[in-house]
Design a protein around this motif. Structure first.
Motif, PDB file in Angstrom:
ATOM      1  N   THR A  69       0.817  -1.216   0.000  1.00  0.00           N
ATOM      2  CA  THR A  69       0.000   0.000   0.000  1.00  0.00           C
ATOM      3  C   THR A  69       0.855   1.273   0.000  1.00  0.00           C
ATOM      4  N   LYS A  70       2.130   1.134   0.390  1.00  0.00           N
ATOM      5  CA  LYS A  70       2.990   2.314   0.451  1.00  0.00           C
ATOM      6  C   LYS A  70       4.452   1.883   0.411  1.00  0.00           C
ATOM      7  N   VAL A  71       5.278   2.663  -0.298  1.00  0.00           N
ATOM      8  CA  VAL A  71       6.730   2.433  -0.325  1.00  0.00           C
ATOM      9  C   VAL A  71       7.411   3.777  -0.070  1.00  0.00           C
ATOM     10  N   VAL A  72       8.241   3.838   0.969  1.00  0.00           N
ATOM     11  CA  VAL A  72       8.922   5.066   1.360  1.00  0.00           C
ATOM     12  C   VAL A  72      10.433   4.844   1.317  1.00  0.00           C
ATOM     13  N   THR A  73      11.142   5.789   0.729  1.00  0.00           N
ATOM     14  CA  THR A  73      12.616   5.736   0.717  1.00  0.00           C
ATOM     15  C   THR A  73      13.152   7.008   1.364  1.00  0.00           C
ATOM     16  N   GLU A  74      14.116   6.833   2.271  1.00  0.00           N
ATOM     17  CA  GLU A  74      14.754   7.962   2.949  1.00  0.00           C
ATOM     18  C   GLU A  74      16.221   8.029   2.553  1.00  0.00           C
ATOM     19  N   PHE A  75      16.727   9.260   2.391  1.00  0.00           N
ATOM     20  CA  PHE A  75      18.147   9.439   2.073  1.00  0.00           C
ATOM     21  C   PHE A  75      18.726  10.531   2.969  1.00  0.00           C
ATOM     22  N   TYR A  76      19.869  10.235   3.623  1.00  0.00           N
ATOM     23  CA  TYR A  76      20.566  11.196   4.471  1.00  0.00           C
ATOM     24  C   TYR A  76      22.056  11.149   4.144  1.00  0.00           C
ATOM     25  N   MET A  77      22.693  12.293   4.101  1.00  0.00           N
ATOM     26  CA  MET A  77      24.123  12.339   3.806  1.00  0.00           C
ATOM     27  C   MET A  77      24.959  11.786   4.956  1.00  0.00           C
ATOM     28  N   SER A  78      24.398  11.802   6.179  1.00  0.00           N
ATOM     29  CA  SER A  78      25.134  11.300   7.341  1.00  0.00           C
ATOM     30  C   SER A  78      24.148  11.006   8.456  1.00  0.00           C
ATOM     31  N   SER A  79      24.638  10.337   9.493  1.00  0.00           N
ATOM     32  CA  SER A  79      23.789  10.046  10.642  1.00  0.00           C
ATOM     33  C   SER A  79      23.411  11.334  11.377  1.00  0.00           C
ATOM     34  N   VAL A  80      24.314  12.333  11.320  1.00  0.00           N
ATOM     35  CA  VAL A  80      24.014  13.629  11.938  1.00  0.00           C
ATOM     36  C   VAL A  80      22.850  14.291  11.217  1.00  0.00           C
ATOM     37  N   ASP A  81      22.880  14.234   9.886  1.00  0.00           N
ATOM     38  CA  ASP A  81      21.771  14.798   9.112  1.00  0.00           C
ATOM     39  C   ASP A  81      20.473  14.072   9.418  1.00  0.00           C
ATOM     40  N   GLU A  82      20.577  12.765   9.631  1.00  0.00           N
ATOM     41  CA  GLU A  82      19.378  11.997   9.955  1.00  0.00           C
ATOM     42  C   GLU A  82      18.787  12.447  11.290  1.00  0.00           C
ATOM     43  N   LYS A  83      19.645  12.657  12.290  1.00  0.00           N
ATOM     44  CA  LYS A  83      19.171  13.118  13.595  1.00  0.00           C
ATOM     45  C   LYS A  83      18.545  14.501  13.511  1.00  0.00           C
ATOM     46  N   ASP A  84      19.145  15.339  12.624  1.00  0.00           N
ATOM     47  CA  ASP A  84      18.645  16.710  12.473  1.00  0.00           C
ATOM     48  C   ASP A  84      17.479  16.809  11.502  1.00  0.00           C
ATOM     49  N   GLY A  85      17.106  15.689  10.907  1.00  0.00           N
ATOM     50  CA  GLY A  85      16.003  15.702   9.957  1.00  0.00           C
ATOM     51  C   GLY A  85      16.347  16.349   8.634  1.00  0.00           C
ATOM     52  N   LYS A  86      17.639  16.380   8.305  1.00  0.00           N
ATOM     53  CA  LYS A  86      18.079  16.988   7.047  1.00  0.00           C
ATOM     54  C   LYS A  86      18.312  15.896   6.010  1.00  0.00           C
ATOM     55  N   GLY A  87      17.304  15.589   5.273  1.00  0.00           N
ATOM     56  CA  GLY A  87      17.420  14.560   4.247  1.00  0.00           C
ATOM     57  C   GLY A  87      16.227  14.604   3.313  1.00  0.00           C
ATOM     58  N   GLU A  88      16.069  13.552   2.544  1.00  0.00           N
ATOM     59  CA  GLU A  88      14.952  13.458   1.608  1.00  0.00           C
ATOM     60  C   GLU A  88      14.089  12.246   1.960  1.00  0.00           C
ATOM     61  N   ILE A  89      12.791  12.434   1.911  1.00  0.00           N
ATOM     62  CA  ILE A  89      11.851  11.322   2.071  1.00  0.00           C
ATOM     63  C   ILE A  89      11.043  11.233   0.785  1.00  0.00           C
ATOM     64  N   LEU A  90      11.194  10.129   0.073  1.00  0.00           N
ATOM     65  CA  LEU A  90      10.557   9.939  -1.224  1.00  0.00           C
ATOM     66  C   LEU A  90       9.421   8.923  -1.090  1.00  0.00           C
ATOM     67  N   CYS A  91       8.284   9.266  -1.645  1.00  0.00           N
ATOM     68  CA  CYS A  91       7.137   8.343  -1.585  1.00  0.00           C
ATOM     69  C   CYS A  91       6.316   8.513  -2.865  1.00  0.00           C
ATOM     70  N   ASP A  92       6.640   7.714  -3.862  1.00  0.00           N
ATOM     71  CA  ASP A  92       5.926   7.784  -5.132  1.00  0.00           C
ATOM     72  C   ASP A  92       4.768   6.781  -5.208  1.00  0.00           C
ATOM     73  N   PHE A  93       4.670   5.929  -4.191  1.00  0.00           N
ATOM     74  CA  PHE A  93       3.558   4.972  -4.171  1.00  0.00           C
ATOM     75  C   PHE A  93       2.884   5.020  -2.803  1.00  0.00           C
ATOM     76  N   ASN A  94       1.636   5.447  -2.776  1.00  0.00           N
ATOM     77  CA  ASN A  94       0.896   5.569  -1.516  1.00  0.00           C
ATOM     78  C   ASN A  94      -0.587   5.377  -1.846  1.00  0.00           C
ATOM     79  N   GLU A  95      -1.064   4.128  -1.713  1.00  0.00           N
ATOM     80  CA  GLU A  95      -2.415   3.813  -2.170  1.00  0.00           C
ATOM     81  C   GLU A  95      -3.225   3.072  -1.112  1.00  0.00           C
ATOM     82  N   GLY A  96      -3.077   3.470   0.126  1.00  0.00           N
ATOM     83  CA  GLY A  96      -3.889   2.809   1.140  1.00  0.00           C
ATOM     84  C   GLY A  96      -3.296   2.959   2.523  1.00  0.00           C
TER      85      GLY A  96
END
Length: 586
Positions: A69-96
């Motif tokens: 029903t949904k596929v999400v991909t996250e990309f972060y340049m580093s673990s620090v960026d991940e903690k700070d919420g500095k990254g990309e969240i991609l979701c091209d499929f969301n059907e339920g």
């Protein structure tokens, strides 16, 4: 490449399916999955005809085949960026409803970049079989490999062609010039380099954060004006370069004259920003060999505009090209001139206007080559463009110390000699030690040396200047502020720095004293009074007439330097003046 996300490289879909067929646990995949997966991989690797719409369409069809029903991909340049919420969240499929995590995969590159993909399904959905889970695993790994490589390439591109504040940099500008050369050339285009006027004042008045916002808003405005027809980049600090069609030049120069720049949309706060510019209207017969051919035309012209009293915009021309050739000649001959002792110290006396006594002199550099004196303005500005000026200034200090040592040893009359040091020296943290080392080498009493320094234009230089002046004063070496009154920071400099001497620029000296209410007369009177009250020696440069000498006397400025008394004199003539010791009093 220096990073790797998968042991499975990106290949065509057919190659990957063939690889799956050769695994120990051979998968008998359905025809529709095989077909979709091949299309999926092929869409990723078809760089020439890449279509994001096609890739997303196949991705969605694959997700439905796995009852997701949904596929999400996250990309972060580093673990620090991940903690700070500095990254990309991609979701091209969301059907339920995303109730259950079906599969979660995470890969970390050697550089620390994180790629994570999560596949969801709704409650009550049939579980994946082992074969389906393996198929989904391959799909998610392929997706992470593609996204990871794509994002890392963009990150590398950004690091290479943008500075730390996100501005396109010089490398970006050079690449754009190379593309222009390959695709159509430069006929009909203008290149400029510009520098924002007095931007340190904006930073001081508004603060650095707001100052950065002003600079960014000014940059964005110009970029929008140029659009896709050219480009603009940041060279460094408050300096920028751009190239655009000729027809835009008039509008852009009008923009540089002074435009209110709104830097805070919420409060409508604005600041007026103007700029100096060096302009090169590229001729049709221009021969391009490398990006430097264009930069060499606009960089010096912008520098000239910044120091010019006549114009804020300077155009590169054939005369400029000749000047550039002269620059090359000066630089070629400089090393030879140093080795052959072609640079000489000429001494212009400093005189007490009450007694006519010579109380000192300024050592001025003269380059004598093949029997001809090369004017200082023909070589000093050129040497100031790089570190050659450092060598010349230390050469002059050494020469002056050598002459003073000679006078002392011969028992002659000795006066304090001032030597000019370019403000470029302020980048050298060992400047004070180097000056003292040369003076000590000749065992010269510090009272006979005065270091002349000009006003600074930046806060960083001001702090370095303050440290130098305080250090020299502490050990008994005199310092003077040269050309007082022509820089914006004059009053602050004399308030906070322990100068011994103030040299008033000739532009502030009244031509006559007939009108005591004349602005220049009033201004000069207050400057000399201020210097006297602060206990600073006051000397006026450019004194040429007897009437001006009287103006100095009337305003309690005791010391003068100028052609009324003497021009800069070669060593032997100056020594004769020292023997006499003074000039007639009128």
């Amino acid at each position: 490449m220096w990073y790797r996300f998968l042991t499975l490289p990106l290949r065509t879909g057919g190659e990957i399916m063939a690889n799956l067929d050769n695994t120990d646990e051979k998968l008998t995949t359905q025809d529709d999955f095989s077909e979709l997966f091949i299309k999926y991989i092929d869409a990723m690797v078809d760089f020439e005809h890449f279509s994001r719409e096609t890739l997303v369409d196949v991705l969605c069809r694959l997700a439905r085949s796995f009852r997701l029903t949904k596929v999400v991909t996250e990309f972060y340049m580093s673990s620090v960026d991940e903690k700070d919420g500095k990254g990309e969240i991609l979701c091209d499929f969301n059907e339920g409803s995303a109730d259950i995590v079906v599969l979660k995969k995470e890969l970390i590159s050697r550089t620390g970049a994180i790629v994570r993909t999560i596949a969801y399904s709704a409650k009550g959905t049939e579980h994946l079989s082992n074969k389906e889970e393996q198929q989904l695993d391959i799909c998610l790994r392929s997706m992470m490999s593609y996204i990871g490589r794509n994002r890392m390439q963009k990150a590398i591109e950004n690091l290479a062609f943008h500075d730390n504040n996100g501005y396109p940099n010089f490398a970006y500008f050079f690449r754009h010039l190379e593309k222009m050369n390959k695709t159509g050339g430069f006929n009909g285009f203008t290149a400029i380099m510009y520098s924002l006027k007095n931007f340190s004042v904006i930073n001081r008045d508004l603060g650095f954060e707001e100052g950065n916002a002003v600079m960014k808003a000014h940059f964005d405005t110009l970029r929008d004006m140029i659009g896709n027809s050219g480009t603009v980049c940041r060279v460094g600090g408050d300096n920028f370069a751009a190239i655009f069609p000729n027809e835009m030049l008039e509008k852009i120069l009008a923009f540089f004259e002074g435009t209110p720049i709104i830097y805070d949309r919420l409060t409508s706060s604005s600041a007026i920003v103007s700029a100096y510019a060096g302009v090169f209207i590229i001729p049709s017969d221009f021969k391009y060999e490398r990006p430097g051919n264009i930069v060499e035309m606009i960089l010096p012209t912008c520098q000239t505009a910044k120091i010019s009293d006549e114009a804020d915009v300077v155009y590169a021309s054939m005369q400029y090209i000749e000047d550039k050739e002269n620059v090359s000649k000066i630089r070629r001959h400089f090393e030879e001139a140093l080795n052959n002792y072609e640079f000489h110290a000429y001494y212009q006396p400093k005189v007490n206007v009450e007694t006519g006594r010579i109380i000192g002199a300024e050592a001025l550099c003269r380059w004598i080559r093949d029997g001809r004196i090369i004017p200082p303005m023909d070589f000093i500005p050129i040497l100031e463009r790089n570190t050659d000026i450092f060598r010349l200034d230390f050469y002059m200090l050494d020469l002056v110390c050598k002459n003073i040592r000679k006078w002392l040893d011969e028992g002659k009359n000795v006066v304090r000699i001032s030597i000019n040091f370019s403000r470029k020296h302020l980048v050298d943290p060992e400047l004070l030690d180097k000056i003292v080392s040369i003076i000590n080498r000749y065992d010269i009493p510090y009272e006979y040396i005065e270091i002349e320094l000009t006003e600074t234009t930046t806060e960083g230089d001001y702090l370095k200047l303050k440290k130098l002046v305080e250090g020299l004063t502490k050990i008994g070496i005199h310092t003077s502020i040269d050309d007082f009154g022509i820089g914006y920071s004059s009053l602050n400099l004399i308030r906070e720095l322990p100068w011994n001497v103030m040299k008033i620029d000739r532009s502030l000296l009244p031509i006559s004293s007939t009108d005591p209410k004349d602005f220049s007369t009033v201004l000069y009177k207050h400057i000399t009074t201020m210097a006297s009250d602060m206990g600073i020696e006051c000397l006026t440069e450019g004194v040429e007439t007897a009437e001006q000498v009287q103006i100095l006397r009337d305003n309690y400025c005791l010391y003068a330097q100028g052609y009324y008394y003497d021009k800069p004199l070669p060593l032997d003539e100056f020594e004769k003046r020292l023997e006499i010791g003074q000039y007639p009093i009128n």
